[in-house]
Design a protein around this motif. Structure first.
Motif, PDB file in Angstrom:
ATOM      1  N   SER A   1       4.302  -4.622 -58.214  1.00  0.00           N
ATOM      2  CA  SER A   1       3.701  -3.905 -57.087  1.00  0.00           C
ATOM      3  C   SER A   1       2.438  -3.144 -57.446  1.00  0.00           C
TER       4      SER A   1
ATOM      5  N   ALA B   1       9.283 -10.234 -45.912  1.00  0.00           N
ATOM      6  CA  ALA B   1       9.384  -9.495 -47.169  1.00  0.00           C
ATOM      7  C   ALA B   1       8.887  -8.079 -46.946  1.00  0.00           C
TER       8      ALA B   1
ATOM      9  N   THR C   1       8.104  -5.673 -52.770  1.00  0.00           N
ATOM     10  CA  THR C   1       8.393  -6.877 -53.570  1.00  0.00           C
ATOM     11  C   THR C   1       9.851  -7.296 -53.392  1.00  0.00           C
TER      12      THR C   1
ATOM     13  N   ARG D   1       9.780 -13.625 -50.851  1.00  0.00           N
ATOM     14  CA  ARG D   1       8.406 -13.571 -51.330  1.00  0.00           C
ATOM     15  C   ARG D   1       7.818 -14.987 -51.423  1.00  0.00           C
TER      16      ARG D   1
ATOM     17  N   ASN E   1       2.977  -9.014 -51.073  1.00  0.00           N
ATOM     18  CA  ASN E   1       4.150  -9.129 -51.936  1.00  0.00           C
ATOM     19  C   ASN E   1       4.326 -10.523 -52.495  1.00  0.00           C
ATOM     20  N   ALA E   2       3.292 -11.351 -52.400  1.00  0.00           N
ATOM     21  CA  ALA E   2       3.380 -12.701 -52.962  1.00  0.00           C
ATOM     22  C   ALA E   2       3.546 -12.632 -54.479  1.00  0.00           C
TER      23      ALA E   2
END
Length: 597
Positions: free
Chosen positions: A341, A512, A515, A519, A566-567
């Motif tokens: 993050s 999502a 995180t 994701r 958050n990928a």
């Protein structure tokens, strides 16, 4: 008849919904909660139960009892230097009780945020205090300007309140609501400050201003008009990606109408993010759209405004955005996943490797828990008592335990045990700390009302007591723009496209949160960039690189790519830059390159 328990969602979302739970485990939306639309999101109903939980305490990868893990934690906290790094977010006030432990052991905590600090700083600079815009005023508006905010993802419970209103959307990304808007301005990334400045300038030039209002509440508006004239109209409009007609259309649609501006986090994910919010506020003030019924600017408000926080402490503080973990012997990571993050993941990983002992006190298995020396399972918001505040409304919700958990520990118990193990006095009873917050609130039906609530914020004026004027920005310095943006890259052939710089846009995902949960690993771009659907590509910046799968979207601009915040891997690309004001992360202060793998 089954007993029902009223509680609240503890996910880090501004809606902060009410929940009614039954003894059989079924949960549903509380229809009496102010944000309720009769349903709960899929994150709570579907993905929360599926997320892999940390259920077993470990030391160096070996399963141990909770008592053994807590004893090892006690020994680690006796080190000379120790740091508490807690995830950013608003998911229960009792999360912060661990501050009291670090105050006693003279450990360091963090300052700043990975979220909204730059925007908050700009609002405070202009208004004096960051008050929440009540949902009731959004309902009463006639025009809603959605500025860099993907409402269907980040504030879906507001959607019913937009029915039958005129909608203006200003956003680099053609979001779902942009496609339904009465007017959509697809701006260039990192141009929101200039958009607000130009609209304010044209408003003053075209007599759109509310002269009586600004004479009373913002008498320095003529100086601000002089400031707006420092920017050349044609180059700025070209940079924004608009023209005089579009700007005029926006002002005409707002003229004489009750108008609210709903502003998203993306507009302030830059070093000058504070000035962006101050400029948007300035536009609203000039138009007379703050402090009146059906009007206002809604960003993320100060949820603790009006409270005396019992967990606020002094002592050593380090920046959350670019924490040098290696400066500490022991790092306690609570409720966060800094490896994924925090910006500049390569730097974060290398810093954590320098730390002697990493303690992970959290709910989920993630990139950070895999690096931890000691793991302590935490309880989630269904398994403990807490209080839920919100960035977006004034309801204070009790979070009641609705189910037992035979593993893990809550923040109050963890702190209490650690204090006593380390030779300090025990905490007061848990209810004492809960009541500390409730006692500042007014009870309204089943919920409580924040002491900061004002039906029409800033109706009497600005500042904490309503006796101050609005402060306009009066300077703007931005080396990043000067060196990187006003010199547009030459057009390249289709074959050469892979080496061009593109703005990185990092919005929230709908499945999502931070995180957690579902994701993705996608990069979204316009087909004109020369890549194909489902192609694997390498995206890189000066900070790092990662591979992603291409999704083509013809609504995307050709000077930007989009990777959800958050990928997996996105923060290998982002900088550790700290905003000029507000100690905030600047995730979008970067341009990236894309190439074939």
């Amino acid at each position: 008849m089954e007993k029902k328990i009223e509680t609240a969602c503890g996910l880090d979302c501004p809606d902060a919904c009410g929940i009614v739970a039954e003894e059989n485990g079924k949960i549903e939306a509380d229809p009496n909660h102010p944000t309720s639309t009769g349903s709960l999101c899929s994150l709570v109903n579907k993905y929360l139960p599926e997320e892999p939980r940390v259920k077993t305490p470990t030391i160096d990868g070996k399963e141990v009892t909770l008592d053994e893990a807590l004893e090892a934690t006690k020994e680690a906290l006796e080190a000379k230097s120790k740091l508490l790094w807690r995830g950013s977010g608003n998911f229960g006030v009792m999360q912060e009780i661990t501050n009291l432990l670090f105050q006693k052991i003279q450990g360091a905590t963090t300052k700043g945020t990975l979220c909204d600090g730059a925007g908050d700083a700009g609002i405070v600079e202009g208004r004096g205090v960051n008050r929440i815009l009540p949902i009731e005023q959004i309902k009463k508006s006639e025009v809603v300007v959605v500025w860099g905010k993907n409402l269907t993802v980040t504030a879906s419970h507001l959607m019913p309140h937009l029915k039958d209103k005129k909608i203006i959307v200003i956003d680099p990304v053609k979001t779902a609501i942009a496609k339904k808007a009465d007017l959509y301005l697809q701006t260039s990334p990192r141009s929101d400050f200039f958009t607000a400045v130009m609209l304010a300038r044209f408003a003053l030039m075209g007599d759109f201003e509310d002269e009586e209002y600004i004479e009373e509440h913002a008498s320095e508006y003529e100086d601000y008009y002089d400031f707006t004239q420092e920017f050349r109209i044609r180059p700025i409009l070209d940079y924004i990606g608009t023209d005089l007609k579009e700007m005029g259309d926006i002002l005409e649609m707002i003229k004489g109408k009750k108008t609210v501006f709903l502003v998203g986090n993306g507009v302030q994910k830059y070093s000058t993010g504070n000035l962006t919010l101050q400029a948007i506020d300035s536009l609203a003030v000039i138009l007379g759209k703050i402090g009146k019924e059906g009007c206002g600017v809604g960003f993320l408000g100060d949820s603790k405004l009006g409270f005396e926080n019992p967990f606020k402490i002094d002592g050593q503080k380090v920046q959350k955005v670019d924490t040098n973990f290696g400066d500490f012997d022991t790092v306690l990571i609570q409720g966060g996943n800094p490896v994924a993050s925090m910006p500049n993941s390569n730097r974060v990983i290398e810093e954590l490797k320098k730390t002697k002992t990493i303690i992970y006190f959290g709910l989920y298995e993630n990139e950070t828990s895999k690096m931890a020396d000691i793991i302590i399972p935490a309880k989630n918001f269904f398994e403990k008592e807490d209080i839920r505040l919100s960035y977006a409304h004034h309801s204070i919700s009790p979070m009641r335990k609705i189910q037992e958990c035979d593993y893990g520990i809550d923040e109050y118990s963890f702190t209490n045990i650690m204090l006593q193990k380390l030779g300090f006095d025990a905490l007061k009873e848990e209810q004492y700390y809960l009541d500390f917050w409730f006692n500042k609130c007014e009870k309204v039906d089943r919920y409580y009302l924040s002491p900061a609530y004002q039906e029409i914020p800033y109706e009497d004026g600005f500042g904490e007591d309503g006796d101050e004027e609005f402060i306009f920005p009066d300077e703007f310095g931005d080396d990043f723009i000067k060196t990187k943006q006003f010199t547009r890259a030459r057009k390249k052939s289709k074959k050469e496209k892979s080496i061009e710089d593109y703005w990185l846009i990092t919005p929230k995902a709908n499945k999502a949160l931070n995180t957690q949960f579902k994701r993705e690993n996608y990069v979204t771009m316009n087909s004109s960039l020369g890549f194909q659907e489902n192609q694997e590509v390498r995206v890189y910046s000066s900070h790092g690189e990662h591979s992603f799968i291409v999704k083509i979207d013809e609504d995307m601009r050709d000077d930007a790519i989009m990777i959800k915040a958050n990928a997996i891997g996105v923060n290998f690309l982002t900088p550790s830059t700290i905003s000029d004001e507000g100690d905030s992360a600047c995730y979008q202060e970067v341009k990236v390159k894309v190439e074939n793998l």
